[in-house]
Design an enzyme around this catalytic site. Structure first.
Site, PDB file in Angstrom:
ATOM      1  N   SER A  59      36.830  34.645  39.790  1.00 10.33           N
ATOM      2  CA  SER A  59      36.692  35.787  39.096  1.00 10.33           C
ATOM      3  C   SER A  59      36.844  35.248  37.583  1.00 10.33           C
ATOM      4  CB  SER A  59      37.521  36.687  39.365  1.00 10.33           C
ATOM      5  OG  SER A  59      39.041  36.820  38.904  1.00 10.33           O
ATOM      6  N   ASP A  60      36.260  36.085  36.899  1.00 13.13           N
ATOM      7  CA  ASP A  60      36.855  36.104  35.361  1.00 13.13           C
ATOM      8  C   ASP A  60      37.966  36.523  35.187  1.00 13.13           C
ATOM      9  OD1 ASP A  60      36.683  35.803  32.505  1.00 13.13           O
ATOM     10  OD2 ASP A  60      34.951  36.515  32.190  1.00 13.13           O
ATOM     11  N   CYS A  61      38.911  36.224  34.090  1.00 13.71           N
ATOM     12  CA  CYS A  61      40.278  36.793  34.348  1.00 13.71           C
ATOM     13  C   CYS A  61      40.642  38.258  34.208  1.00 13.71           C
ATOM     14  CB  CYS A  61      40.935  35.608  33.166  1.00 13.71           C
ATOM     15  SG  CYS A  61      40.759  34.302  33.318  1.00 13.71           S
TER      16      CYS A  61
END
Length: 804
Positions: free
Chosen positions: A314-316
């Site tokens: 995932s993006d953060c």
């Protein structure tokens, strides 16, 4: 993210995570920051920290007799055997980007989150001496403007070499969150500087060259570093008009999704064999990207051919964002389950580590569901030699890279080369440039360097930068060459104060040459920060106008800096502005590169990879409108569909010399081809029929000027009858760079054109070869053209799996 209310972590996870993690969160959306507006996630220390890294000991450690340490077994079998040894709590503790390892097994903690956009970032740099810096290259948008795919590959290979050297010293990971291959669709986007520009075919080639450079020539056996293609998909807005990237729901047609927002990810997966893909913050058509099995399974794995055991990160904090602000899940535990089941293997964040036990207790997940993602991550680490012994270089060719390799690769000066090749000459009235040393001897020439970029250092690097060995400002570069420099900032990037104007005009008055260096920088375009306007900010144009009025016959050179374009129409039309160059973010050697282009030690051949629109463009329609084709207030997006008049077009770029472009002996001015005959050609060695070469576009390029120069070419196609309306104005089908064409020399340009370049995408997302007439034309000047007639019946060459 900012979380003010909390409740205890699920009891089964608390024992392991109590010291590492703060308490979990209450489930009421109203308790939190409004991430529909706020574009920066407030990440917890566990997520963002850089940690000392080490290798598992497969010779003397607890794992030495286990399959994970058997170098003859397959990477997947080795990884699966390791994960089978984990307790449930240990498994969950290693689902985040900061994996806690398993101390009883001698498995060290591991940090997934390393950056490598244009050099090492998030490395554990030392305070001094060895490992206290790494090469900082120009931002990708400038590198791509060089139209040199070999250069892209070389930069990525150097970054990877330096990354492995740092990794061997425990200062960097074995995977990187790069490249950013989203397309720069709308000019206000703050992260366009990180991308290859607005054209998807450029982005696809950039993706291929960068990823294969990062991962090395034999990623299955000896993975150098694992690249991560990001941000998948439809991500190109930060906070425009308070529309936060964390909560944006982008409405994208199947046609545009297939044609523009995903082909670069298709190439990354199918052709470059990227080991990792990052799902984006935003939702597409109602579903958050990290919770969308259509994106992560149907497209990525089933259609694009993602490597069998590649992992999705995932993006953060994007896993958390499935809950807040998207509201797609009713709780954080439900959000974690949605993400896992959709195919998000690793959470850059802490939502998995805090809440997967709850997901299991609720019956939403099984241990097997969680294991799959962690096995995929560790399969990649096995491929990179994480568990292998370091007895000989033959075992792993990268385990003995060291600080000396960082020094050696930096000394190649490729950062400087990339900057000089990418800089674009937009205007050159009366051939005032280059300011050669013969005409302007440094010892007898005073240069006025004015503007907020004139003494730039850190600004040169753009965003996502680590420690650079040096940062050469334009001022320092001219002084180093022996010029007398009159420096005056004059004004700031966004300043409206005129208090510095007098000093700037005084500096110009006593100079032989006036150089204004300005534009935009990361105070206006950055992650979580879009622009509201694409006009020159502050009062910079006012100062340039005053300098122009005072210049008399002195050359006035304007350096337009920054990743995104600004409307330079007033400078284009001002006869007192002698020359205009776009310099992007040129990296650690940026000052040298700009100086040497201006003085003719290097000659420009870069071309714009974005359209320079008039300022009014950003006010005509919402930047959140993802439709590319013109409709209503939307005049069309990117050069392919824009119906207005650009200030400077995509592909614009001037030379110091002149080139005569003509048809070569191998050029056929009209080609007739049968669609069914084309598709019957042998293509078993290709991943797709769309990659089958149809013809070579050829042209003779003769240097008719007085200076040796590189030559850059873009080949465009257009049609007005193949397939249904509306028809794009044109689209890029190929490009190349010819190096060092000598005065009087003639070279043959040869650009292969593939089946996919003639395909058009229908409303269902299918790529179709339609009968009709196409024109191929060279560059904006269109001096070499080829007519291509496709006959026969229309055929689908790439089937798009629509979302049910």
């Amino acid at each position: 993210m900012a979380h003010s209310m909390s409740r205890p972590v699920a009891a089964t996870a608390a024992a392991l995570l109590a010291l590492a993690l703060p308490q979990a969160l209450a489930q009421a959306n109203t308790s939190y920051v409004d991430y529909n507006i706020e574009a920066n996630p407030d990440l917890y220390p566990l997520c963002i920290e850089t940690i000392p890294l080490s290798f598992p000991d497969c010779q003397n450690g607890p794992l030495r007799s286990h399959l994970i340490c058997d170098e003859t077994a397959t990477p997947y079998d080795r990884a699966a055997s390791l994960i089978s040894l984990f307790t449930l709590d240990e498994l969950i503790a290693n689902t985040g980007n900061t994996g806690l390892g398993v101390s009883r097994l001698g498995l060290p903690a591991y940090q997934v989150w390393s950056e490598a956009l244009h050099g090492l970032d998030r490395a554990n740099f030392s305070d001094s001496g060895a490992y206290n810096w790494a090469t900082s290259f120009p931002q990708p948008i400038l590198t791509t403007a060089a139209l040199n795919r070999t250069l892209i590959h070389q930069i990525a290979s150097i970054i990877s070499t330096q990354g492995r050297a740092f990794n061997n010293a425990g200062r960097y990971g074995l995977d990187v969150y790069a490249p950013n291959i989203n397309t720069f669709r709308h000019p206000v986007w703050g992260r366009g500087q990180e991308t290859p520009g607005e054209d998807v075919s450029l982005a696809a080639v950039y993706a291929y060259e960068y990823i294969t450079g990062i991962q090395g020539p034999d990623p299955e056996s000896n993975l150098k570093l694992a690249a991560t293609a990001k941000h998948y998909a439809g991500y190109d807005i930060e906070n425009w008009h308070n529309h936060s990237r964390l909560g944006n729901d982008m409405n994208i047609t199947q046609q545009d999704l297939s044609e523009y927002y995903t082909p670069q990810f298709h190439v990354a997966a199918r052709d470059a064999k990227v080991q990792s893909v990052m799902c984006a913050y935003n939702a597409v058509n109602g579903v958050p990207a990290c919770a969308d099995s259509y994106f992560l399974q149907t497209l990525l794995r089933d259609t694009f051919g993602f490597v069998d055991h590649g992992y999705v990160s995932s993006d953060c904090d994007a896993a958390y964002n499935i809950y807040n602000p998207h509201g797609y899940a009713s709780s954080q535990a439900a959000a974690a389950a949605e993400a896992i089941l959709a195919g998000t293997d690793i959470d850059c964040g802490t939502t998995y580590q805090w809440h997967l036990n709850e997901s299991i207790t609720a019956g939403d997940l099984s241990r097997d569901d969680i294991e799959q993602g962690v096995i995929r991550l560790y399969t990649t680490l096995v491929q990179a030699g994480y568990f292998d012994s370091n007895t000989t270089k033959a075992n792993n060719p990268y385990r003995d890279l060291s600080w000396s390799d960082v020094l050696e690769t930096d000394a190649w000066n490729i950062s400087y080369q990339a900057a000089t090749q990418g800089i674009v000459l937009l205007k050159n009235s009366n051939n005032v440039l280059p300011l050669t040393e013969k005409a302007y001897p440094p010892s007898n020439t005073t240069v006025a360097l004015i503007g907020p970029w004139a003494n730039a250092t850190t600004q040169l690097l753009g965003n996502y930068y680590g420690n650079a060995p040096y940062m050469i400002s334009p001022r320092a570069a001219f002084e180093e060459a022996g010029y007398k420099v009159n420096f005056a900032e004059g004004t700031g990037i966004s300043s409206t104060s005129t208090s510095g104007f007098a000093a700037a005009l005084s500096a110009a008055q006593s100079a032989d040459v006036i150089i204004y260096a300005g534009g935009i920088d990361n105070t206006l375009e950055a992650e979580a920060l879009d622009r509201e306007s694409i006009a020159w900010p502050g009062n910079q144009l006012d100062l340039i106008q005053k300098l122009a009025s005072a210049a008399g016959k002195k050359p006035l050179i304007v350096l337009q800096m920054g990743g995104g374009q600004v409307d330079s129409s007033s400078l284009k039309n001002n006869t007192k502005v002698s020359a205009l160059l776009w310099g992007g973010y040129p990296g650690q050697s940026g000052g040298f590169a700009l100086r040497d282009i201006i003085t003719g030690k290097k000659n420009p051949a870069g071309r714009l990879v974005t359209t320079q629109y008039p300022a009014s463009y950003a006010e005509e329609f919402p930047a959140t409108d993802m439709n590319l084709r013109p409709e209503g207030d939307n005049p069309g997006q990117t050069y392919k569909w824009y119906t207005g008049e650009a200030v400077y077009e995509f592909g614009h770029g001037l030379f110091y010399t002149t080139f005569a472009e003509s048809s070569s002996n191998t050029t056929t001015k009209e080609v007739k081809l049968n669609i069914q005959d084309i598709l019957s050609r042998t293509h078993e060695e290709l991943a797709s029929i769309t990659q089958l070469p149809v013809l070579n576009f050829t042209a003779n390029i003769r240097n008719t000027g007085k200076l040796e120069s590189d030559y850059t070419a873009m080949v465009f196609a257009n049609t007005s009858d193949a397939g249904p309306a509306p028809y794009p104005k044109k689209w890029l089908v190929g490009w190349d760079r010819l190096g060092e064409v000598k005065v009087g020399e003639t070279r043959e340009l040869r650009v292969p054109v593939e089946v996919g370049s003639f395909a058009r995408v229908n409303e269902d997302g299918d790529w179709v070869l339609f009968p009709g007439t196409f024109e191929l034309a060279l560059n904006l000047e269109r001096k070499v053209r080829v007519k291509v007639v496709l006959e026969g019946e229309e055929e689908v060459v790439l089937k798009w799996p629509g979302k049910e």
